[in-house]
Write an enzyme that holds these catalytic residues in place. Structure first.
Site, PDB file in Angstrom:
ATOM      1  N   TRP A 100       1.164   1.938   1.166  1.00 31.13           N
ATOM      2  CA  TRP A 100       0.493   2.810   0.184  1.00 31.13           C
ATOM      3  C   TRP A 100       1.257   4.106   0.001  1.00 31.13           C
ATOM      4  O   TRP A 100       1.369   4.610  -1.123  1.00 31.13           O
ATOM      5  CB  TRP A 100      -0.958   3.058   0.597  1.00 31.13           C
ATOM      6  CG  TRP A 100      -1.757   1.790   0.679  1.00 31.13           C
ATOM      7  CD1 TRP A 100      -2.355   1.264   1.782  1.00 31.13           C
ATOM      8  CD2 TRP A 100      -2.035   0.872  -0.398  1.00 31.13           C
ATOM      9  NE1 TRP A 100      -2.980   0.085   1.461  1.00 31.13           N
ATOM     10  CE2 TRP A 100      -2.800  -0.183   0.145  1.00 31.13           C
ATOM     11  CE3 TRP A 100      -1.699   0.836  -1.749  1.00 31.13           C
ATOM     12  CZ2 TRP A 100      -3.240  -1.264  -0.630  1.00 31.13           C
ATOM     13  CZ3 TRP A 100      -2.139  -0.239  -2.519  1.00 31.13           C
ATOM     14  CH2 TRP A 100      -2.896  -1.270  -1.961  1.00 31.13           C
ATOM     15  N   ASP A 167      -4.124  10.859   0.999  1.00 28.82           N
ATOM     16  CA  ASP A 167      -4.763   9.599   0.652  1.00 28.82           C
ATOM     17  C   ASP A 167      -5.614   9.207   1.860  1.00 28.82           C
ATOM     18  O   ASP A 167      -5.093   8.817   2.898  1.00 28.82           O
ATOM     19  CB  ASP A 167      -3.695   8.537   0.364  1.00 28.82           C
ATOM     20  CG  ASP A 167      -4.294   7.156   0.063  1.00 28.82           C
ATOM     21  OD1 ASP A 167      -5.532   7.007   0.143  1.00 28.82           O
ATOM     22  OD2 ASP A 167      -3.510   6.244  -0.256  1.00 28.82           O
ATOM     23  N   LYS A 191     -13.320   1.217   0.411  1.00 33.80           N
ATOM     24  CA  LYS A 191     -12.969   1.067   1.815  1.00 33.80           C
ATOM     25  C   LYS A 191     -14.075   1.579   2.734  1.00 33.80           C
ATOM     26  O   LYS A 191     -14.305   1.022   3.783  1.00 33.80           O
ATOM     27  CB  LYS A 191     -11.653   1.782   2.140  1.00 33.80           C
ATOM     28  CG  LYS A 191     -10.465   1.287   1.329  1.00 33.80           C
ATOM     29  CD  LYS A 191      -9.821   0.040   1.902  1.00 33.80           C
ATOM     30  CE  LYS A 191      -8.856  -0.641   0.940  1.00 33.80           C
ATOM     31  NZ  LYS A 191      -7.827   0.194   0.390  1.00 33.80           N
TER      32      LYS A 191
HETATM   33  C1  LIG Z   1      -6.561   0.198  -0.507  1.00 35.21           C
HETATM   34  C2  LIG Z   1      -5.756   1.416  -0.454  1.00 35.21           C
HETATM   35  C3  LIG Z   1      -5.135   1.953  -1.603  1.00 35.21           C
HETATM   36  C4  LIG Z   1      -5.233   1.282  -2.952  1.00 35.21           C
HETATM   37  O1  LIG Z   1      -6.494   1.452  -3.487  1.00 35.21           O
HETATM   38  P1  LIG Z   1      -6.865   0.940  -4.954  1.00 35.21           P
HETATM   39  O2  LIG Z   1      -8.216   1.531  -5.141  1.00 35.21           O
HETATM   40  O3  LIG Z   1      -6.842  -0.547  -4.920  1.00 35.21           O
HETATM   41  O4  LIG Z   1      -5.853   1.485  -5.897  1.00 35.21           O
HETATM   42  C5  LIG Z   1      -4.419   3.122  -1.470  1.00 35.21           C
HETATM   43  N1  LIG Z   1      -4.305   3.741  -0.288  1.00 35.21           N
HETATM   44  C6  LIG Z   1      -4.868   3.261   0.839  1.00 35.21           C
HETATM   45  C7  LIG Z   1      -4.679   4.003   2.124  1.00 35.21           C
HETATM   46  C8  LIG Z   1      -5.617   2.094   0.790  1.00 35.21           C
HETATM   47  O5  LIG Z   1      -6.173   1.611   1.905  1.00 35.21           O
END
Ligand SMILES: *Cc1c(COP(=O)(O)O)cnc(C)c1O
Length: 354
Positions: A100, A167, A191
């Site tokens: 990511w 993030d 998540k």
């Molecule tokens: C799942 C995830 C993403 C991507 O998320 P989307 O909503 O599918 O774009 C980005 N960063 C992390 C740390 C993730 O676990």
């Protein structure tokens, strides 16, 4: 049939949230209307949105006069671009700790110079780089607090002068840290907060408005802030369910209380991974994630037996990501300790019968 849901995302949510959400699909708070058919401008939904935004800041212990919470669309992946669009004037620093992070770096490169200050790619991202320097002229440092795929998590955040963008998709609301350390946090709902479709962005107001480029409306945090996160139709249902989950978290005692439970779950699985001679952890010990535990079988020949036993025990979603292989147990806030115990029992049973 009760399933133990270890899915990495979209993930398990509290049963009480599913109950309330399914009722609201038929009839929202005895209004005679479904949450799916009301106007996002209705009083009922404006209240839901405001409650979700308020709860998000409250759980993070952030001052609403300094920070704004937004519920946007496009997932965390859209934030890879949006953060750079709003904050990257000349140069930005990125810590590369996984797939990511690498994707965030790719987007930022479209808009300016990217200094990758450190990377753990050399060891397939099984650790968090600790010593690195952030250039003094960096507009911000971008980090990923929890690496969902590799099962690593930042425990000590680096002391830097630059604003910090994080993030936090896979560990937001899972542990008590000083969130005022961050200048911008983003997280896809699916998540640890709600269903896919909404992305939470928490931004410190005073870091905005400093880049010279023209920003398209949909990419501009200031547009979204000025319209109270309703510049266009927000993801109504996802915001509603996220709000319910944030209410549930409050009833559970908030982030510090859930952190204790998450630690118990993590201790249980990692103790077994280290004890059981058939298994091996993927991430280095000091960087292990309390959310996503990654591990492998030392003897691949046992895979089909272990998979069958896991299936019989209703263990769901424990396959590792293809870039790591093996197994990944995702233990988000709503996963009960009992589910981890069932997984551990199956690991012990494999040892006994292999
Ligand atoms: C799942 C995830 C993403 C991507 O998320 P989307 O909503 O599918 O774009 C980005 N960063 C992390 C740390 C993730 O676990």
């Amino acid at each position: 049939m009760m399933q133990h849901n270890f899915s990495a995302g979209p993930c398990i949510l509290p049963k009480s949230v599913f109950n309330k959400a399914s009722k609201a699909v038929m009839d929202l708070d005895n209004s005679g209307l479904s949450i799916l058919e009301i106007s996002h401008r209705s009083k009922a939904f404006v209240e839901i949105m405001e409650k979700a935004r308020t709860l998000a800041l409250a759980h993070l212990n952030l001052n609403p006069n300094e920070y704004t919470a937004l519920f946007l669309q496009g997932g965390a992946s859209y934030q890879f671009l949006m953060t750079a669009y709003n904050l990257l004037e000349s140069k930005a620093a990125y810590l590369d700790t996984g797939t990511w992070s690498a994707k965030a770096i790719k987007e930022a490169k479209l808009l300016g110079e990217v200094d990758v200050v450190a990377s753990s790619k050399d060891k397939n991202y099984n650790y968090i780089p600790k010593s690195f320097t952030v250039p003094s002229d960096a507009n911000y440092l971008h980090i990923t607090s929890n690496n969902t795929i590799f099962g690593t998590q930042i425990k000590d955040f680096p002391q830097v002068d630059a604003p910090v963008v994080c993030d936090m998709s896979s560990d937001i609301f899972s542990r008590a840290i000083d969130f005022s350390y961050f200048d911008l946090i983003y997280a896809g709902a699916q998540k640890n907060m709600g269903p896919a479709g909404a992305t939470l962005v928490v931004v410190k107001n005073d870091i905005l408005g400093k880049v010279s480029r023209a920003i398209p409306s949909m990419l501009d945090y200031q547009t979204m802030i000025s319209k109270d996160s309703m510049f266009n139709t927000p993801p109504v249902f996802s915001v509603y369910v996220s709000m319910l989950t944030l209410e549930w978290l409050k009833q559970e005692g908030g982030v510090s209380a859930i952190e204790k439970k998450n630690k118990e779950k993590a201790d249980l699985i990692y103790t077994e991974i280290d004890r059981n001679p058939l298994f091996e952890g993927f991430a280095v010990k000091e960087d292990r994630s309390a959310m996503n535990a990654t591990f492998t079988l030392k003897d691949e020949a046992l895979k089909s037996k272990f998979d069958e036993m896991a299936k019989q025990a209703n263990l769901n979603g424990i396959n590792g990501h293809r870039s790591v292989g093996g197994y990944r147990a995702s233990m988000y806030n709503a996963l009960p300790l009992e589910s981890v115990q069932v997984l551990v029992d199956v690991m012990k049973e494999l040892e006994r019968t292999a």
